[in-house]
Enzyme design. Structure first.
Site, PDB file in Angstrom:
ATOM      1  N   ARG A  80      63.957  67.225  22.454  1.00  0.00           N
ATOM      2  CA  ARG A  80      63.707  65.866  22.963  1.00  0.00           C
ATOM      3  C   ARG A  80      63.800  65.848  24.493  1.00  0.00           C
ATOM      4  NH1 ARG A  80      67.199  61.063  20.438  1.00  0.00           N
ATOM      5  NH2 ARG A  80      68.729  61.929  21.841  1.00  0.00           N
ATOM      6  N   LYS A 183      63.880  59.699  26.692  1.00  0.00           N
ATOM      7  CA  LYS A 183      65.277  59.430  27.086  1.00  0.00           C
ATOM      8  C   LYS A 183      65.404  59.587  28.603  1.00  0.00           C
ATOM      9  CE  LYS A 183      69.921  60.018  25.215  1.00  0.00           C
ATOM     10  NZ  LYS A 183      70.157  58.615  24.923  1.00  0.00           N
TER      11      LYS A 183
HETATM   12  N1  PLP Z   1      68.270  54.460  21.129  1.00  0.00           N
HETATM   13  C1  PLP Z   1      68.770  54.459  22.373  1.00  0.00           C
HETATM   14  C2  PLP Z   1      68.216  53.496  23.358  1.00  0.00           C
HETATM   15  C3  PLP Z   1      69.799  55.352  22.711  1.00  0.00           C
HETATM   16  O1  PLP Z   1      70.325  55.343  23.929  1.00  0.00           O
HETATM   17  C4  PLP Z   1      70.301  56.224  21.736  1.00  0.00           C
HETATM   18  C5  PLP Z   1      71.335  57.197  22.079  1.00  0.00           C
HETATM   19  O2  PLP Z   1      71.104  58.341  22.234  1.00  0.00           O
HETATM   20  C6  PLP Z   1      69.747  56.181  20.448  1.00  0.00           C
HETATM   21  C7  PLP Z   1      68.742  55.285  20.187  1.00  0.00           C
HETATM   22  C8  PLP Z   1      70.249  57.089  19.385  1.00  0.00           C
HETATM   23  O3  PLP Z   1      69.712  58.377  19.505  1.00  0.00           O
HETATM   24  P1  PLP Z   1      70.513  59.632  18.973  1.00  0.00           P
HETATM   25  O4  PLP Z   1      70.832  59.355  17.556  1.00  0.00           O
HETATM   26  O5  PLP Z   1      69.560  60.760  19.122  1.00  0.00           O
HETATM   27  O6  PLP Z   1      71.725  59.761  19.808  1.00  0.00           O
HETATM   28  C1  COI Z   2      73.974  58.531  23.014  1.00  0.00           C
HETATM   29  O1  COI Z   2      74.276  57.961  21.961  1.00  0.00           O
HETATM   30  O2  COI Z   2      74.081  59.753  23.149  1.00  0.00           O
HETATM   31  C2  COI Z   2      73.491  57.781  24.167  1.00  0.00           C
HETATM   32  O3  COI Z   2      72.886  58.380  25.021  1.00  0.00           O
HETATM   33  C3  COI Z   2      73.772  56.349  24.226  1.00  0.00           C
HETATM   34  C4  COI Z   2      74.375  55.824  25.467  1.00  0.00           C
HETATM   35  C5  COI Z   2      75.778  56.196  25.683  1.00  0.00           C
HETATM   36  C6  COI Z   2      73.516  55.909  26.663  1.00  0.00           C
END
Ligand code: PLP
Ligand code: COI
Length: 344
Positions: A80, A183
């Protein structure tokens, strides 16, 4: 072992032993370096400081019931990051380099890895910034890849405590056909105005809608959205949300538990039919949502509230999902999907 109260950790900065760095210059990546100082010296004209030429990741390491250390799906984060970096036109580390630095960061900071049974973990924050001096708006040609870490507890301060959130109809975190699915730090900056307004109103998170029509649910400011109705796990399909690794894992876990998974556009009005709603993500894991307020504008006094389950208890299906994913991460449940990387 660091002298910390592991059960009281929130989600914040804490100095650990080291941070790691690796530089990209002249078309190639240099060696991985370890630093005991968290301060960086970078050129004041670095693109990261002016044009947000930055992307990052978040993943966790866990101390298991068997004493072993597990990293949860690091390869997914590596890929990602590459996708985010590609969007802003900068170099990204290989999957192998990414994982090697995750493992090394955990090892060098092992005394900050919370013990099993504390509900705490080590959060890794891979960060990629453009560092060459520049004035024009261009993708950076030199980058710095950092591997940072911190021991963390529950994102909201208390594990599985249901939260209060508000829908943002007057502010979006991402544009249609924009950067929402990457991200990038700039997405988080874009969410801060509405988050701060919501926070002042006493909400813990903001729920954004699809930015084109404001009819469908997108995601929260730092997590994905899921809902439970009957035996179904329902989560939005949208091009403007981050493809969450936790959500993808929960879809698999839900199927394993015999649930039906629906990934599709979710109209706001459907909220009235859900039995359970939750946030999911690396930092929040699963955070149940008790109340979602729909306001025509964040500062409007007109409110349409939606309620889900109890205000002090996680719903039963969300709890099952939580227990299975956390069980796999903690080595309590066999890892049938090969998600965990053992750090020896
Ligand atoms: N959506 C947003 C905006 C986030 O910041 C996060 C955090 O990482 C997620 C979703 C969840 O993604 P992940 O499960 O890969 O951490
Ligand atoms: C995560 O869950 O890893 C995120 O990046 C969310 C947040 C702390 C920015």
């Amino acid at each position: 072992m660091a002298n910390l109260d592991w059960t009281k950790l929130g989600f914040g900065y804490r100095k650990t032993n080291t941070i790691l760095s690796c530089s990209y210059k002249d078309g190639q990546w240099g060696p991985v370096e370890s630093h005991t100082d968290d301060n960086l010296t970078i050129n004041a004209f670095a693109g990261a400081l002016h044009y947000s030429i930055e992307c990052f990741e978040g993943l966790k390491a866990f101390r298991g019931a068997d004493g072993k250390v597990r990293l949860f799906r690091p390869e997914e984060n590596a890929k990602r990051l590459q996708r985010s970096a590609n969007y802003i036109g900068i170099a990204a580390p290989s999957v192998d380099r990414f994982i090697e630095m995750c493992v090394r960061a955990v090892k060098e900071n092992i005394d900050f890895l919370p013990p099993y049974g504390t509900n705490a973990s080590m959060y890794l924050r891979p960060t990629l910034i453009g560092v060459n001096p520049q004035l024009g708006v261009k993708s950076s040609t030199e980058c710095l890849f950092l591997m940072l870490c911190a021991p963390v507890g529950a994102y909201t301060g208390s594990t599985l405590q249901p939260s209060y959130v508000v829908i943002s109809r007057d502010y979006d975190r991402a544009a249609p056909n924009g950067t929402g699915s990457f991200k990038l730090g700039s997405n988080y900056a874009a969410s801060l105005y509405s988050y701060n307004l919501a926070h002042k109103l006493g909400y813990e998170a903001v729920l954004y809608l699809d930015p084109l029509h404001h009819q469908y649910i997108d995601e929260f400011n730092s997590s994905n959205f899921f809902a439970i109705r009957g035996n179904s796990y329902i989560t939005p399909k949208s091009d403007t949300i981050l493809p969450s690794i936790t959500n993808k894992s929960l879809e698999t876990v839900a199927k394993e538990l015999g649930m039906t998974v629906e990934r599709r556009p979710v109209p706001v009005e459907e909220l009235s039919t859900f039995e359970e709603v939750g946030e999911c993500g690396t930092a929040v894991v699963i955070t149940p949502v008790y109340q979602i307020d729909d306001r025509p504008a964040l500062e409007s006094s007109e409110v349409k509230p939606y309620y889900f389950g109890s205000k002090d208890q996680c719903g039963p299906k969300s709890l099952k999902l939580y227990q299975m994913i956390r069980g796999i991460q903690d080595g309590e449940i066999e890892d049938p999907f090969g998600w965990c990387l053992l750090v020896d």
